[in-house]
Enzyme design. Structure first.
Site, PDB file in Angstrom:
ATOM      1  N   GLY A  12       0.804  -1.223   0.000  1.00  0.00           N
ATOM      2  CA  GLY A  12       0.000   0.000   0.000  1.00  0.00           C
ATOM      3  C   GLY A  12       0.832   1.265   0.000  1.00  0.00           C
ATOM      4  O   GLY A  12       0.631   2.171   0.806  1.00  0.00           O
ATOM      5  N   GLY A  15      -0.644   4.984  -0.037  1.00  0.00           N
ATOM      6  CA  GLY A  15      -1.441   5.495   1.091  1.00  0.00           C
ATOM      7  C   GLY A  15      -0.633   6.400   2.005  1.00  0.00           C
ATOM      8  O   GLY A  15       0.599   6.425   1.959  1.00  0.00           O
ATOM      9  N   ARG A  37      -1.352  -0.827  -6.467  1.00  0.00           N
ATOM     10  CA  ARG A  37      -2.351  -1.534  -7.270  1.00  0.00           C
ATOM     11  C   ARG A  37      -2.039  -1.457  -8.759  1.00  0.00           C
ATOM     12  O   ARG A  37      -2.332  -2.364  -9.517  1.00  0.00           O
ATOM     13  CB  ARG A  37      -3.742  -0.996  -6.997  1.00  0.00           C
ATOM     14  N   LEU A  67      -5.060  -6.246  -3.436  1.00  0.00           N
ATOM     15  CA  LEU A  67      -5.539  -7.068  -2.311  1.00  0.00           C
ATOM     16  C   LEU A  67      -6.586  -8.100  -2.708  1.00  0.00           C
ATOM     17  O   LEU A  67      -6.745  -9.124  -2.053  1.00  0.00           O
ATOM     18  CB  LEU A  67      -6.178  -6.169  -1.246  1.00  0.00           C
ATOM     19  N   TYR A 160     -16.649  -1.119   7.499  1.00  0.00           N
ATOM     20  CA  TYR A 160     -15.208  -0.845   7.586  1.00  0.00           C
ATOM     21  C   TYR A 160     -14.662  -1.312   8.938  1.00  0.00           C
ATOM     22  O   TYR A 160     -13.632  -1.979   9.015  1.00  0.00           O
ATOM     23  CB  TYR A 160     -14.920   0.650   7.383  1.00  0.00           C
ATOM     24  N   LYS A 164     -11.800  -4.349   9.717  1.00  0.00           N
ATOM     25  CA  LYS A 164     -10.517  -4.241  10.414  1.00  0.00           C
ATOM     26  C   LYS A 164     -10.449  -5.227  11.581  1.00  0.00           C
ATOM     27  O   LYS A 164      -9.427  -5.873  11.792  1.00  0.00           O
ATOM     28  CB  LYS A 164     -10.303  -2.806  10.928  1.00  0.00           C
TER      29      LYS A 164
END
Ligand code: NAG
Ligand code: NAG
Length: 344
Positions: A12, A15, A37, A67, A160, A164
């Protein structure tokens, strides 16, 4: 300085937390590989690193991996001593089906752990979230810390938050049952602030942006934990190498939690004219409820209205010697960087 031979995979890389992890690994002397990605975004990552005046950018390489797919992950993990698994799906609005989020989060994490074990990686640090601590409780929690786990089946958790909590739980179960020699630690940040390096950033940053650009008619009656992205990255590096971090989770917060009104007033006090649009009053709950009828993102925070959670960072500071900046400094760094890049 780290051994120059050691390679760290940061998943990632585009990010907010990912970029700062790359930054600090390079500064510490590691070689870094990062998954994105699409390789088309390689230059975006480099540009952010250059904005932050990163060193050793020539020791960074890129790998394409998503992912939700197997492709590319095995190659990305091959040869790494450590993996910082930062990548996680974060949708701008609630997904149609919660599984659209939960499955890629869980399967993406398990795939990384399985391949890391097979490749002989020493330790994986998974970026979890306060979302895996602070929600779905039916009893009042006096102090939120690493011993607390979100109850995904309890009242309130959004898709969300569930994703997690479920992904982190799956990671620990994997390590216990089939992890072999692989070590795991997890880092659980609250709202992440600090300097942005360009226009690509998280939901918490948007709160500061809205406070400065006058789009909040009043401060929503909400409070949350604050931490600076640089300190989150620093905690990842400590969790990656400190023997005492093996098998442990670490809450990344600079207490106390702040209300949005406190943030707004702090911006006014420190920034003067640049914060003249920041609200000085709380937006009545009923107004926010009305806004939420039209704005799905706002509806997500309604269960949290007026609640102030007490959080502790004693474990990260005591066990790993972590020393985060103050919450107000983290917010100011965000504000100053937004102003610098003309984003308000
Ligand atoms: C202020 O920032 C928010 C969130 O980033 C954005 O959606 C909004 O359009 C901006 N409003 C103005 C008036 O610039
Ligand atoms: C903020 O929310 C709490 C809890 O719902 C409530 O008691 C308080 O009156 C609210 N404050 C304002 C100014 O609306």
């Amino acid at each position: 300085m780290a051994d120059k031979g050691e390679l760290v995979l940061v998943t990632g890389g585009t990010g907010f937390i990912g970029v700062y992890c790359i930054f600090q690994c390079l500064a510490a002397g590691y070689r870094v590989r990062t998954t994105i990605r699409s390789l088309k975004r390689e230059n975006d990552v480099k540009k952010m690193l250059e904005e932050g005046e990163a060193t050793n950018i020539d020791r960074l390489s890129f790998a394409e991996a998503d992912l939700s797919k197997d492709d590319g992950w095995k190659e990305a993990i091959e040869g790494c001593t450590y993996v910082l698994h930062v990548a996680s799906p974060f949708p701008p609005a609630p997904p149609k089906h919660e599984d659209d989020l939960i499955i890629p989060a869980r399967e993406g994490t398990l795939r990384v752990l399985r391949l890391a074990r097979d490749a002989g990686v020493k330790r994986v640090v998974v970026t979890s979230s306060f979302a895996a601590i602070g929600y779905g409780h039916t009893k009042k929690i006096e102090v939120y810390d690493e011993k607390t786990w979100t109850n995904p089946d309890g009242p309130g958790p959004s898709a969300y938050i569930k994703s997690k909590a479920i992904a982190e739980r799956a990671a620990w179960d994997f390590i216990e049952k089939e992890g072999g020699a692989l070590e795991l630690s997890t880092v659980l940040p609250v709202g992440v602030f600090g300097p942005v390096l360009g226009p690509d950033f998280s939901i918490s940053i948007q709160i500061v942006q809205r406070l400065l650009n006058g789009s909040f008619p009043g401060a929503p009656n909400l409070s949350f934990g604050v931490v600076d992205v640089r300190d989150v990255a620093d905690l990842h590096l400590r969790a990656m190498t400190d023997p005492k971090a093996k098998g442990e989770r670490f809450l990344a917060v600079s207490p106390p939690a702040m209300t949005i009104l406190e943030m707004s007033l702090a911006l006014r006090e420190r920034l003067g004219k640049a914060a003249k649009k920041a609200p000085t009053r709380i937006l009545p709950n009923i107004v926010l409820r009305l806004i939420a009828v039209f704005d799905k993102a706002v509806s997500l925070v309604l269960p949290e209205l007026g609640e102030i959670k007490v959080m502790s960072n004693d474990k990260a500071t005591g066990v790993l010697g972590w020393q985060p900046r103050s919450n107000v400094d983290a917010i100011m760094a965000t504000a100053e960087s937004l102003i610098k890049y003309d984003l308000v």
